[in-house]
Design an enzyme around this catalytic site. Structure first.
Site, short mmCIF file in Angstrom:
data_model
loop_
_atom_site.label_atom_id
_atom_site.label_comp_id
_atom_site.label_asym_id
_atom_site.label_seq_id
_atom_site.Cartn_x
_atom_site.Cartn_y
_atom_site.Cartn_z
N ARG A 9 0.59 -1.24 -0.18
CA ARG A 9 0.28 -0.15 -0.18
C ARG A 9 1.21 1.37 0.11
NH1 ARG A 9 -4.94 0.22 4.22
NH2 ARG A 9 -5.46 1.68 2.71
N CYS A 10 2.38 0.97 -0.03
CA CYS A 10 2.88 2.15 -0.32
C CYS A 10 4.31 2.90 -1.05
CB CYS A 10 4.16 1.53 1.33
SG CYS A 10 5.87 3.26 1.18
N SER A 11 3.28 3.67 -1.70
CA SER A 11 4.09 4.25 -3.46
C SER A 11 5.61 4.00 -2.95
CB SER A 11 3.70 4.92 -3.43
OG SER A 11 3.94 6.26 -2.59
#
Length: 113
Positions: A9-11
């Site tokens: 979920r973390c870019s």
């Protein structure tokens, strides 16, 4: 083998994973939110990163602000916080042998590939 501690979920973590994939090397993805590191594993990561546990903590997270901010926590209490609340772990972390790096910025990952 290369390992990446990854949060899909973390870019920045996704960018880090793309760098590892592009290296063409064999690697393992560790979804640390689903499978948090043990205290022993966290101590090993900190050694490879050459970091104190406080430097690996995401201090902007609500859980840090609500439960830990302003408290006088020793090394083992900080390690325990990271293991108990893996959302606090800065990401991504890429490990290659006895070296590791936090992929902030993601290009830092090239230092261990």
């Amino acid at each position: 083998m290369i390992q990446i501690y990854h949060n899909p979920r973390c870019s920045k973590s996704r960018q880090g994973l793309a760098i590892v994939e592009a290296s063409g090397q064999t690697f393992e993805v560790i979804k640390y939110l689903d499978n948090p590191p043990s205290t022993t594993e966290m101590e090993g990561l900190l050694t490879k990163l050459n970091m104190a546990p406080e430097a690996l903590i995401r201090k902007g997270e609500a859980i840090w602000k609500e439960q830990f901010k302003g408290k006088d926590l020793d090394h083992s209490a900080l390690v325990d916080a990271l293991c108990t609340h893996p959302k606090l772990i800065e990401r991504p972390i890429v490990v290659n042998g006895d070296k590791a790096v936090v992929g902030r910025p993601p290009e830092a990952i090239n230092d261990v590939l």
